[in-house]
Design a protein around this motif. Sequence first.
Motif, PDB file in Angstrom:
ATOM      1  N   MET A 113     -18.496 -10.216 -49.177  1.00 49.63           N
ATOM      2  CA  MET A 113     -17.739 -10.506 -47.950  1.00 49.63           C
ATOM      3  C   MET A 113     -16.590 -11.471 -48.275  1.00 49.63           C
ATOM      4  O   MET A 113     -16.787 -12.478 -48.933  1.00 49.63           O
ATOM      5  N   HIS A 114     -15.379 -11.163 -47.788  1.00 41.33           N
ATOM      6  CA  HIS A 114     -14.242 -12.035 -48.014  1.00 41.33           C
ATOM      7  C   HIS A 114     -14.395 -13.315 -47.193  1.00 41.33           C
ATOM      8  O   HIS A 114     -15.077 -13.348 -46.166  1.00 41.33           O
ATOM      9  N   ILE A 115     -13.705 -14.380 -47.644  1.00 42.59           N
ATOM     10  CA  ILE A 115     -13.795 -15.663 -46.957  1.00 42.59           C
ATOM     11  C   ILE A 115     -13.345 -15.543 -45.515  1.00 42.59           C
ATOM     12  O   ILE A 115     -13.976 -16.072 -44.600  1.00 42.59           O
ATOM     13  N   GLU A 116     -12.238 -14.811 -45.284  1.00 42.57           N
ATOM     14  CA  GLU A 116     -11.722 -14.669 -43.926  1.00 42.57           C
ATOM     15  C   GLU A 116     -12.721 -13.952 -43.026  1.00 42.57           C
ATOM     16  O   GLU A 116     -12.943 -14.362 -41.882  1.00 42.57           O
ATOM     17  N   SER A 117     -13.337 -12.887 -43.538  1.00 37.75           N
ATOM     18  CA  SER A 117     -14.317 -12.150 -42.745  1.00 37.75           C
ATOM     19  C   SER A 117     -15.508 -13.038 -42.405  1.00 37.75           C
ATOM     20  O   SER A 117     -16.061 -12.968 -41.304  1.00 37.75           O
ATOM     21  N   TRP A 118     -15.904 -13.876 -43.363  1.00 37.56           N
ATOM     22  CA  TRP A 118     -17.041 -14.762 -43.122  1.00 37.56           C
ATOM     23  C   TRP A 118     -16.694 -15.838 -42.108  1.00 37.56           C
ATOM     24  O   TRP A 118     -17.486 -16.138 -41.206  1.00 37.56           O
ATOM     25  N   LEU A 119     -15.483 -16.431 -42.212  1.00 40.68           N
ATOM     26  CA  LEU A 119     -15.080 -17.471 -41.270  1.00 40.68           C
ATOM     27  C   LEU A 119     -14.967 -16.938 -39.848  1.00 40.68           C
ATOM     28  O   LEU A 119     -15.161 -17.669 -38.883  1.00 40.68           O
ATOM     29  N   GLY A 177     -10.687 -25.320 -52.332  1.00 40.17           N
ATOM     30  CA  GLY A 177     -10.298 -25.991 -51.097  1.00 40.17           C
ATOM     31  C   GLY A 177      -9.026 -25.442 -50.487  1.00 40.17           C
ATOM     32  O   GLY A 177      -8.941 -25.237 -49.274  1.00 40.17           O
ATOM     33  N   GLU A 178      -8.021 -25.191 -51.319  1.00 43.29           N
ATOM     34  CA  GLU A 178      -6.751 -24.694 -50.815  1.00 43.29           C
ATOM     35  C   GLU A 178      -6.894 -23.288 -50.231  1.00 43.29           C
ATOM     36  O   GLU A 178      -6.307 -22.972 -49.194  1.00 43.29           O
ATOM     37  N   ILE A 179      -7.702 -22.459 -50.883  1.00 39.80           N
ATOM     38  CA  ILE A 179      -7.914 -21.096 -50.387  1.00 39.80           C
ATOM     39  C   ILE A 179      -8.607 -21.132 -49.024  1.00 39.80           C
ATOM     40  O   ILE A 179      -8.235 -20.405 -48.094  1.00 39.80           O
ATOM     41  N   VAL A 200      -5.989 -22.333 -46.361  1.00 41.06           N
ATOM     42  CA  VAL A 200      -5.004 -21.293 -46.029  1.00 41.06           C
ATOM     43  C   VAL A 200      -5.649 -20.183 -45.205  1.00 41.06           C
ATOM     44  O   VAL A 200      -5.082 -19.717 -44.209  1.00 41.06           O
ATOM     45  N   THR A 201      -6.849 -19.773 -45.605  1.00 36.52           N
ATOM     46  CA  THR A 201      -7.541 -18.700 -44.885  1.00 36.52           C
ATOM     47  C   THR A 201      -7.862 -19.116 -43.459  1.00 36.52           C
ATOM     48  O   THR A 201      -7.658 -18.343 -42.503  1.00 36.52           O
ATOM     49  N   ALA A 202      -8.366 -20.341 -43.289  1.00 38.77           N
ATOM     50  CA  ALA A 202      -8.698 -20.828 -41.951  1.00 38.77           C
ATOM     51  C   ALA A 202      -7.445 -20.961 -41.087  1.00 38.77           C
ATOM     52  O   ALA A 202      -7.476 -20.689 -39.879  1.00 38.77           O
ATOM     53  N   THR A 203      -6.335 -21.360 -41.693  1.00 39.50           N
ATOM     54  CA  THR A 203      -5.089 -21.500 -40.934  1.00 39.50           C
ATOM     55  C   THR A 203      -4.570 -20.140 -40.476  1.00 39.50           C
ATOM     56  O   THR A 203      -4.092 -19.994 -39.342  1.00 39.50           O
TER      57      THR A 203
END
Length: 220
Positions: free
Chosen positions: A1-7, A34-36, A39-42
């Motif tokens: 699962m990608h970070i964005e999909s998980w968030l 941390g940076e990834i 950026v993903t959360a933003t």
Amino acid sequence: MHIESWLETVPAVSVYLIVGLVIGLESLGIPLPGEIILVTATLLASSQDHIDPYILAAAAIAGAVIGDSIGYLIGRKGGQPLLNWLGRKFPKHFSADHVATAERSFHKWGMWAVFFGRFIALLRIFAGPLAGVLRMPYWKFAIANVLGGIVWAGGTVAVIYSVGKVAEDWLKRFSWLGLVAALLFGLGSLLLMKRRAKKAAAEREARAASAEADPVPATD
């Protein structure tokens, strides 16, 4: 699962906590993306109204400043043995060459190494612990740490959020923009092809005329 999909599957409060925690642990000296995460959360905040970019930026700043401060204290207490231990645990990030490079940066730039180190992945991990190991005065470290955290985290959220909003608006208009772009592209391609065909025809006529004007002399 990608970070964005998980968030996307967790509540907004959890997103803030996750961003602050990951950035804090990275600043403390643990190699994490941390940076990834930020950026993903933003980008997620730019497309989903339930995530507040201001709270997100505040969480990122808090994680960066607190994590770096804890890393500084650990480095000041642990000293060189701490770097040796980190080198054994994380050889890819805390190798002797990387430590030597970071030490040269700190000796040369001092507070600026802490400030600008926030924008460089390798120094972002080193900044807190190494500043403590090298016994940088805490007041100098604190000023550079706070300012670096605000500019890096706040600036990243502001820029990525703005870009995400622009991209979202553009995608909403893509249906007719895409049609206009396709028509313009087709028209331009047609004109270019006609121009090239006309130029090629003119070159052929010029070569034919030149051949007629300069016939090959007959040989005995």
